[in-house]
Design a protein around this motif. Structure first.
Motif, PDB file in Angstrom:
ATOM      1  N   ALA A  43      52.153  42.084  44.158  1.00 64.92           N
ATOM      2  CA  ALA A  43      52.042  40.629  44.157  1.00 64.92           C
ATOM      3  C   ALA A  43      53.362  39.991  43.748  1.00 64.92           C
ATOM      4  O   ALA A  43      53.778  38.971  44.310  1.00 64.92           O
ATOM      5  CB  ALA A  43      50.929  40.203  43.211  1.00 64.92           C
ATOM      6  N   THR A  44      54.056  40.608  42.753  1.00 66.18           N
ATOM      7  CA  THR A  44      55.323  40.052  42.315  1.00 66.18           C
ATOM      8  C   THR A  44      56.352  40.092  43.435  1.00 66.18           C
ATOM      9  O   THR A  44      57.101  39.129  43.639  1.00 66.18           O
ATOM     10  CB  THR A  44      55.841  40.837  41.098  1.00 66.18           C
ATOM     11  N   ALA A  45      56.379  41.208  44.160  1.00 68.52           N
ATOM     12  CA  ALA A  45      57.341  41.306  45.260  1.00 68.52           C
ATOM     13  C   ALA A  45      57.072  40.234  46.303  1.00 68.52           C
ATOM     14  O   ALA A  45      57.998  39.562  46.784  1.00 68.52           O
ATOM     15  CB  ALA A  45      57.259  42.691  45.899  1.00 68.52           C
ATOM     16  N   LEU A  46      55.807  40.034  46.628  1.00 68.14           N
ATOM     17  CA  LEU A  46      55.452  39.007  47.611  1.00 68.14           C
ATOM     18  C   LEU A  46      55.838  37.627  47.102  1.00 68.14           C
ATOM     19  O   LEU A  46      56.435  36.818  47.828  1.00 68.14           O
ATOM     20  CB  LEU A  46      53.950  39.082  47.903  1.00 68.14           C
ATOM     21  N   ALA A  47      55.526  37.364  45.832  1.00 71.34           N
ATOM     22  CA  ALA A  47      55.824  36.047  45.270  1.00 71.34           C
ATOM     23  C   ALA A  47      57.330  35.787  45.263  1.00 71.34           C
ATOM     24  O   ALA A  47      57.785  34.684  45.594  1.00 71.34           O
ATOM     25  CB  ALA A  47      55.268  35.949  43.852  1.00 71.34           C
ATOM     26  N   LEU A  48      58.114  36.810  44.901  1.00 69.96           N
ATOM     27  CA  LEU A  48      59.569  36.605  44.854  1.00 69.96           C
ATOM     28  C   LEU A  48      60.134  36.415  46.256  1.00 69.96           C
ATOM     29  O   LEU A  48      61.043  35.590  46.450  1.00 69.96           O
ATOM     30  CB  LEU A  48      60.237  37.779  44.149  1.00 69.96           C
ATOM     31  N   ALA A  49      59.603  37.154  47.224  1.00 60.49           N
ATOM     32  CA  ALA A  49      60.073  36.955  48.595  1.00 60.49           C
ATOM     33  C   ALA A  49      59.788  35.530  49.046  1.00 60.49           C
ATOM     34  O   ALA A  49      60.637  34.866  49.656  1.00 60.49           O
ATOM     35  CB  ALA A  49      59.400  37.964  49.531  1.00 60.49           C
ATOM     36  N   LEU A  50      58.589  35.043  48.702  1.00 57.60           N
ATOM     37  CA  LEU A  50      58.243  33.661  49.049  1.00 57.60           C
ATOM     38  C   LEU A  50      59.185  32.676  48.361  1.00 57.60           C
ATOM     39  O   LEU A  50      59.653  31.718  48.976  1.00 57.60           O
ATOM     40  CB  LEU A  50      56.813  33.371  48.604  1.00 57.60           C
TER      41      LEU A  50
END
Lengths: 102, 103, 259, 485
Positions: A76-83
């Protein structure tokens, strides 16, 4: 107060501090950091309770749950940071409230 | 002697608990984002110490590798990219803002 | 006049609610709310009944037929293996999601890697692979397992990509397979066991250890590749930055645009 | 091995999870074949659901123990009438929207990423509706949330990205609250199985706290007023097929979990005032969502606010089901609402997507006379509108009828008044759009023709919402199986 209970209380504290940071900060990366702190709090709470079993060995089920939770959290963190990066690139800002209709 | 060891362990746990809370507070309050991320990484490392104290060695390993290490690396690389974009954005700001059209 | 107001009303509403997060009273409310939550949670913790050891007993009773000796691995891959199956799905999903969002790979080769770094990499990588393999193998007996091993290998992968910042063309073809292998093998083993034992994910008792190791090995590889790619933050193989910038300006964007 | 051997009744739930998951994995590994894996899933999954439905219709509900481990130790999958009906709606909507998405995304670079995310979303929903384990539900919730967020962000505009981010933050916070509730329940009971937890005694503070945490998390995820703020931008800025399933199914998934928890665990031990509170929030959602839909300037935003209002109706089920002797009627009404709204709202979103595809925008005031260009889509919009308003003979009518029955014979008539008022307001916002769409005006020129597949898929879904109004008996009989309420 037993030691596991103390760690469980720390978990509660971390959860609440993370929620506070999540609401207060408008910067997206800080919000994501705060969510991670909250997540650590929940995990700590869960494992601290598992250490309260009467026997010498702690309950392995919460351990497996937290391992699962850690992996989900990093996804989830990776997705959030990419966003967040993409939002910075497209909108030129990292604050959600700036982005309300003008 | 046994009692003494117990007290020592309890003191260690209490200190660890306090340090965890303090680190979390500092990282949430820190004005510098880079500093906050570094604090987060050290928070993760101390969390893995807490996992060891709670007899969860599997989680301690995972936390050190994933929770502190990888998540920290993700944050740092994201910070780098964000700074890169915002520099680019400042340069372009005067000419055009293609994506800022809204209702 | 009224129509103009009615046009603006939703905007006014949303703006107010967004700003109130930052206002003084909003801050006070948040602090009160969060402290209240902490108090309630602390009180409920206090009143919790003593923790039952039902699960500990159940797990230790069934350890002998689980195929492994580490209770956490037994829970992760046998007793509650279904959770882990979905979790590997979450990882694969996350990497697809990051690819769909990221405009271009984060790491672009700007200069050839320095000889010092390459040397360091040559020395470190075999060691990383060795440690990862050991953690994977030891997970059956002692703390360790697929996730930890995958994370260690991913550290090696991250090191590799930051130093060389380049993908071998062959790697581009192999990467999707390496990403998906963990999930696909897990699902296929689960379906195969269903054909044999009649139950989803029920390993035949004598083969449990072997099947778990197979699943874990595939999962380790996938986890390592996926975590590395999450760090890289973009799809390898589409290096050209110009191409990356335009990749997503597709025409169905039109629906969201307005002047 | 024959098909009958492979598809034994007890293996059907496992296939329903494994097949979309396998398709998702394959579509990542072989991006070129991703459309075909999605089509494969769109054909086989409904078939499996029909098999499962037939099985439980004749032989009662199914519980399988994954890995062969009995419940406190292992995870069980449980298929009764309720979960099978949810699976059925999911298969119906996903199956049809998949054929809409194909022309919608054809030729776009994002299609490569769309199909795997789409299949992950589908497998998450299937896994969620079958799961009977509170921690497993957490994992499915995360799978669901992350794929939904990625799908919202797919169009990559500034608004879509911001909406996706807000959705992600809400979704993650909701999951954390839910997980904390799981921790409390596990600590108090030493089991994660929904069925074994069902025997909890009188309410202790920890059980009440667990309920509060889980309910708060799930309410955030299902966008009940006042936690609805993330929904309109997310659903309005997502690509049309995504908006359709988000409104039709994804917000309902967390509502479904809340219903299960309420019925199986918490109803006896939680004071009735909580149900009243949920009902009042639902009432506020109906009024607020309808007013916003009346004021919306863009068609998709109108439809998204209408979803906020319709979610309000779903939550009325909590106070209504506590009324003496009409509990069952209320539950049937609530679930009928869920099913008919799923079909109708996905049809409306698809039609709105076709409007945007054709004219390049969805500003309501500039859509005069579009019925001449898109007759089928507008007809679909109209049919679905009938169901959203609750006119006979539609699924929405049956739902409102059951609700009205429950509220009047249970003695709390004010919910009935609210339902009629909500129906009037939805009439107003739907006709606000129709008055433009059907008006006479100078010939407008569309930018490009709409593919026939896009028009007729919307029509099919709208028709389904109407058909639901004709077969209430069999649907209600299906819901009775396994006696979920």
């Amino acid at each position: 107060m037993t030691v596991p209970n103390m760690y469980a209380l720390v978990g509660v504290g971390l959860l609440c501090m993370g929620l506070y940071g999540l609401v207060m900060h408008s910067h997206l990366v800080r919000k994501i950091l705060a969510l991670n702190v909250s997540g650590s709090g929940v995990f700590l709470f869960l494992v601290a309770l598992a250490d309260q079993t009467p026997g010498p060995t702690p309950d392995p089920v919460p351990h497996a749950m937290v391992l699962t939770g850690i992996v989900v959290a990093v996804s989830a963190t990776a997705l959030a940071l990419a966003l967040a990066c993409r939002i910075q690139q497209v909108n030129g800002t990292l604050r959600l409230s700036d982005n309300e209709p003008e | 002697m046994d009692n003494f060891a117990n007290y020592g362990a309890f003191t260690l746990d209490a200190i660890l608990a306090l340090v965890l809370l303090t680190l979390a507070w500092l990282l949430l309050r820190s004005r510098d984002l880079f500093k906050a991320i570094v604090l987060f990484i050290s928070f993760g490392l101390l969390m893995s110490l807490a996992w060891v104290r709670l007899k969860a060695i599997d989680i301690a390993l995972a936390e050190a590798a994933i929770g502190a290490g990888l998540t920290g690396a993700l944050f740092l690389s994201a910070l780098g990219r964000i700074r890169q974009y915002s520099r680019k954005d400042r340069r372009q700001q005067k000419t055009s803002r293609p994506f800022r059209n809204r209702d | 006049m009224t129509t103009e107001f009615s046009k603006k009303l939703p905007e006014i509403m949303t703006r107010r609610s967004a700003e109130s997060l930052l206002s003084r009273s909003g801050q006070a409310m948040t602090i009160i709310g969060v402290s209240l939550l902490a108090l309630i949670l602390g009180y409920s913790l206090w009143t919790l009944p003593p923790f039952s050891d039902r699960m500990v007993t159940l797990v230790s009773d069934n350890m002998a037929i689980s195929g492994v000796e580490n209770p956490v691995t037994a829970v992760l891959l046998n007793f509650r293996g279904y959770d882990t199956l979905l979790e590997i799905g979450v990882l694969l999903l996350a990497v697809v999601a990051v690819f769909s969002i990221a405009p271009s790979p984060a790491l672009l080769a700007t200069s050839p890697p320095s000889p010092m770094a390459t040397l360091l990499l040559r020395l470190l990588l075999p060691f990383v692979v060795l440690v990862g393999g050991y953690i994977l193998w030891v997970g059956s007996y002692a703390p360790g397992g697929a996730f930890q091993a995958g994370a260690v290998l991913a550290a090696g992968g991250i090191l590799f990509t930051t130093v060389t910042a380049r993908w071998h063309p062959l790697a581009n073809k192999a990467i999707p397979f390496a990403m998906g292998a963990g999930l696909l093998i897990f699902v296929l083993v689960a379906l195969a066991t269903m054909m044999v034992t009649g139950n989803f994910l029920q390993y035949p008792e004598t083969r449990a250890g072997m099947l778990i190791l197979l699943i874990e090995a595939a999962a380790t590889m996938s986890i390592a590749v996926i975590l590395t790619l999450l760090f890289v933050g973009g799809e390898p193989g589409e290096i050209s930055p110009a191409q990356g910038e335009n990749k997503h300006t597709v025409s169905f964007n039109k629906e969201n645009r307005s002047e | 091995m024959s098909l009958n051997e492979v598809l034994q009744p007890m293996s059907l739930p496992a296939w329903l999870v494994a097949l979309p998951l396998l398709a998702a994995g394959l579509s990542v590994v072989m991006p070129r074949c991703s459309v075909w894996t999605a089509f494969f899933s769109a054909i086989t999954t409904p078939f499996l659901v029909v098999c499962l439905g037939r099985e439980i219709f004749f032989h009662g509900s199914i519980e399988i123990h994954v890995g062969g481990w009995q419940t406190p130790l292992g995870i069980s999958l449980y298929a009764d009438g309720l979960s099978t009906a949810m699976l059925g709606v999911t298969a119906l909507v996903f199956g049809i929207v998949t054929f809409y998405a194909r022309p919608y995304f054809s030729g776009h670079a994002v299609a490569r990423h769309f199909w795997p995310l789409w299949l992950f979303l589908w497998s998450a929903l299937n896994a969620l509706f079958l799961s009977a384990d509170i921690f497993n539900l957490y994992v499915t919730l995360e799978l669901l949330g992350l794929s939904a967020v990625a799908l919202v962000a797919l169009s990559q505009t500034g608004d879509a990205l911001t909406a996706a981010m807000r959705y992600l933050l809400v979704s993650l916070t909701g999951s954390l609250m839910y997980l904390m509730g799981v921790a409390f329940l596990y600590a108090a009971n030493g089991t994660l199985s929904l069925k074994m937890l069902a025997i909890v005694g009188p309410a202790s503070p920890s059980v009440v706290t667990a309920f509060a945490l889980m309910a708060a998390g799930l309410i955030m995820k299902s966008a009940l007023f006042p936690m609805h703020f993330w929904l309109p931008p997310a659903h309005a800025n997502a690509p049309a097929p995504v908006s359709a399933v988000l409104s039709a199914l994804v917000v309902k998934a967390s509502f479904y979990i809340l219903v299960r928890l309420w019925v199986m665990l918490f109803e006896p031990s939680i004071p009735a005032i909580v149900a009243q509170l949920l009902g009042i929030l639902g009432m506020a959602a109906i009024i607020w969502g309808s007013v916003q839909a009346l004021l919306a300037e863009r068609l998709k935003l109108l439809v998204a606010y209408s979803t906020v209002a319709q979610i309000g109706y779903l939550f009325l089920v909590f106070p209504l089901s506590l009324l003496p002797q009409v509990g069952k009627t209320a539950w049937q009404g609530g679930l009928y609402f869920l099913f008919s709204h799923a079909c109708a709202k996905s049809a409306v979103f698809l039609a709105a997507g076709t409007v945007i595809h054709t004219f390049g925008h969805d500003r309501i005031n500039e859509l005069h006379g579009i019925v001449r260009r898109l007759p089928v889509s507008m007809f679909a919009f109209g049919l679905a509108g009938v169901s959203l308003i609750g006119l006979p003979p539609s699924g929405g009518f049956i739902a409102k009828w059951l609700y009205l029955n429950a509220s009047l014979s249970g003695g709390q008539w004010w919910w009935g008044v609210l339902i009629i008022l909500g129906g009037l307001m939805s009439t107003a916002y739907i006709f606000r759009f129709f008055s433009r769409a059907f008006s006479h005006s100078e010939e407008i020129v569309g930018e490009r023709p709409a593919p026939r597949g896009m028009e007729w898929t919307a029509f099919t879904l709208a028709l389904c919402s109407l058909i639901l109004g004709l077969i209430p008996g069999s649907v209600i009989k299906m819901l009775e199986i396994g006696n979920p309420f």
